[in-house]
Structures are given as C-alpha cells and as structure tokens.
Design a protein around this motif. Structure first.
Motif, PDB file in Angstrom:
ATOM      1  N   GLY A   1      46.950  44.732  41.525  1.00 22.32           N
ATOM      2  CA  GLY A   1      45.834  45.000  40.625  1.00 22.32           C
ATOM      3  C   GLY A   1      46.125  44.311  39.303  1.00 22.32           C
TER       4      GLY A   1
ATOM      5  N   HIS B   1      45.890  44.888  36.077  1.00 20.77           N
ATOM      6  CA  HIS B   1      46.604  45.514  34.960  1.00 20.77           C
ATOM      7  C   HIS B   1      48.061  45.838  35.293  1.00 20.77           C
ATOM      8  CE1 HIS B   1      43.169  45.872  32.270  1.00 20.77           C
ATOM      9  NE2 HIS B   1      42.443  46.188  33.323  1.00 20.77           N
ATOM     10  N   GLN B   2      48.409  45.829  36.572  1.00 19.44           N
ATOM     11  CA  GLN B   2      49.795  46.118  36.969  1.00 19.44           C
ATOM     12  C   GLN B   2      50.610  44.849  37.203  1.00 19.44           C
ATOM     13  OE1 GLN B   2      47.121  48.062  38.429  1.00 19.44           O
ATOM     14  NE2 GLN B   2      47.656  49.383  36.693  1.00 19.44           N
ATOM     15  N   THR B   3      49.997  43.684  37.104  1.00 21.36           N
ATOM     16  CA  THR B   3      50.771  42.450  37.251  1.00 21.36           C
ATOM     17  C   THR B   3      51.745  42.324  36.087  1.00 21.36           C
ATOM     18  OG1 THR B   3      49.069  41.175  36.094  1.00 21.36           O
ATOM     19  CG2 THR B   3      48.944  41.251  38.508  1.00 21.36           C
TER      20      THR B   3
ATOM     21  N   ARG C   1      45.655  34.259  41.362  1.00 16.23           N
ATOM     22  CA  ARG C   1      45.635  34.928  42.663  1.00 16.23           C
ATOM     23  C   ARG C   1      45.753  33.915  43.783  1.00 16.23           C
ATOM     24  NH1 ARG C   1      42.950  39.734  43.528  1.00 16.23           N
ATOM     25  NH2 ARG C   1      43.649  39.394  45.679  1.00 16.23           N
TER      26      ARG C   1
END
Length: 237
Positions: free
Chosen positions: A80, A82-84, A113
């Motif tokens: 996701g 924001h979690q990268t 991506r």
C-alpha cells in the motif's frame, strides 16, 4: 504531504512548488546529464548529492540488504502506498520537521509499481557543511559539552516517540556545533517506552564500539559515552 499518481509512478511532495519534479529527477543520470551532481557518499551503495536551483539535495535509492538482496537488490513487496519505505520515511521526516527536530527537510519521494512489487527513491535537503560523527571523531575529539548536547538531542527524539531503526555513529551529522539525525528508513513514531529507548541507545553504543574496534585512534572512550548518557538522562522525560 501531497501525492501525485500517474500510471505506475506515485510521487510525494512536501510543497506545491516541487510539483515540477518528475520521475526523471529521481534518476542519477538526469542530474549527470545536467552537470548537477555536486558529490557522492559511498557506503553499501552510492548516494548522490545534487544541485537544484542552487539548493543542495540528497538523492537516495532504496536498496535491499541481507538474504533478500540475492533475489532482488531493490524490489519490495507492495504493502500500500503509505506503507512503502520511501513514503513512510518521507511522512516521518515531515512530522519530525514540524516538531522542530533536527532532521533534513524532505523534498519528494517516488515509488514505481511493478505488479505486486515496487522500488523507490527519496530526495531530501542536504545538511550543508556537515560531517558524520565517524568522520569527525576520526580526526579530532569532541568537547564534553558537545557529548552532553548530543545526548540531549537524542532524548528530544525519544521524548517525541521517534524510533530510529539504525541509530549509529554514521547517521549522526555535526554542522556548526549542531547535531542532526539522518536516514530514518524503517523508523516510526511510537509511544515513548524505556524498553525500545534503551535498545536504541544500546545499538548506538555498539556502533561506537564497532568503529573503535576498526580504528583504534577514533576519539571515543567510556568517559565520552558517560557524558552523552548524562545529557540524555537530563533531558529524557
């Protein structure tokens, strides 16, 4: 934080004035072609220092380490946006900067991506006229007052719940008698607790001991550490 997504590329910006940045600005070849590389830092991988409108920035790519690097040196499973790792570090730097903590100002971050995977980069401001603590101590000792000051600065981070995943001698910069912490990859905000705070400090001590073992002339000893701890404990809430 402002996000912009186009096809498989997501860019994060700290300021609308940086909207002119594109994915190409995260490629070292772009800066080389524009004669805008002003320096490099070589550790496990190269970090680039670039000049944009006379402002010095740091361009860093996210590389894998450990066993997973044998399968891919820079691809991560996509959790996701924001979690990268680039976006998470970017957001943390923004929050710390707003808190007034001594960290580099974030400029922009990029993730690309690739199916279920991604790779990423980050641009941050360069702390000018700075040296990492290892470079400083390789040449001269620090006065007791600066060891005490360093401890107080680390306590400020801990008081705000900032967990640095790799607090070590090379991730501390000194510029004009002011300390900065850098490289917050995998860092996060946590509820302040002695357990992780003490583990953070123990990691830092191991870093000093490791570098002292490599370079016996490094200006570090137990008294320096006690001075650092004195400053830390005096400021820890």
């Amino acid at each position: 934080m402002l996000l912009s997504t186009n096809k498989n590329i997501t860019l994060a910006y700290s300021n609308p004035k940086h909207h002119s940045l594109t994915a190409s600005h995260f490629d070292a070849n772009f800066w080389q072609e524009n004669n805008a590389i002003v320096g490099t830092s070589t550790g496990r991988r190269t970090t680039w220092f670039v000049s944009h409108d006379t402002k010095p920035w740091v361009l860093r790519h996210y590389w894998r380490g450990g066993l997973m690097a044998k399968f891919s040196d820079d691809l991560y499973c996509f959790p996701g946006v924001h979690q990268t790792r680039p976006i998470a570090e970017f957001r943390l730097l923004e929050e710390m900067h707003q808190l007034g903590l001594p960290v580099p100002r974030p400029i922009a971050a990029k993730i690309e991506r690739i199916a279920l995977w991604y790779r990423g980069d980050i641009l941050i401001e360069l702390i000018e006229d700075s040296k990492d603590l290892h470079a400083v101590l390789s040449n001269s000792p620090l006065p007791q007052s600066l060891w005490h000051q360093l401890g107080k600065e680390i306590a400020r981070f801990h008081n705000h719940g900032v967990f640095h995943a790799d607090l070590n001698i090379k991730n501390i910069l000194l510029s004009e008698n002011k300390f900065y912490l850098i490289d917050f990859d995998r860092g996060e905000l946590r509820k302040p607790k002695p357990s992780w705070q003490q583990a953070n400090m123990a990691r830092l001590r191991r870093s000093f001991d490791k570098e002292k073992g490599k370079l016996a002339s490094l200006y570090f000893n137990d008294n320096n550490w006690q001075d650092l701890l004195s400053g830390y404990q005096s400021a820890l809430k």
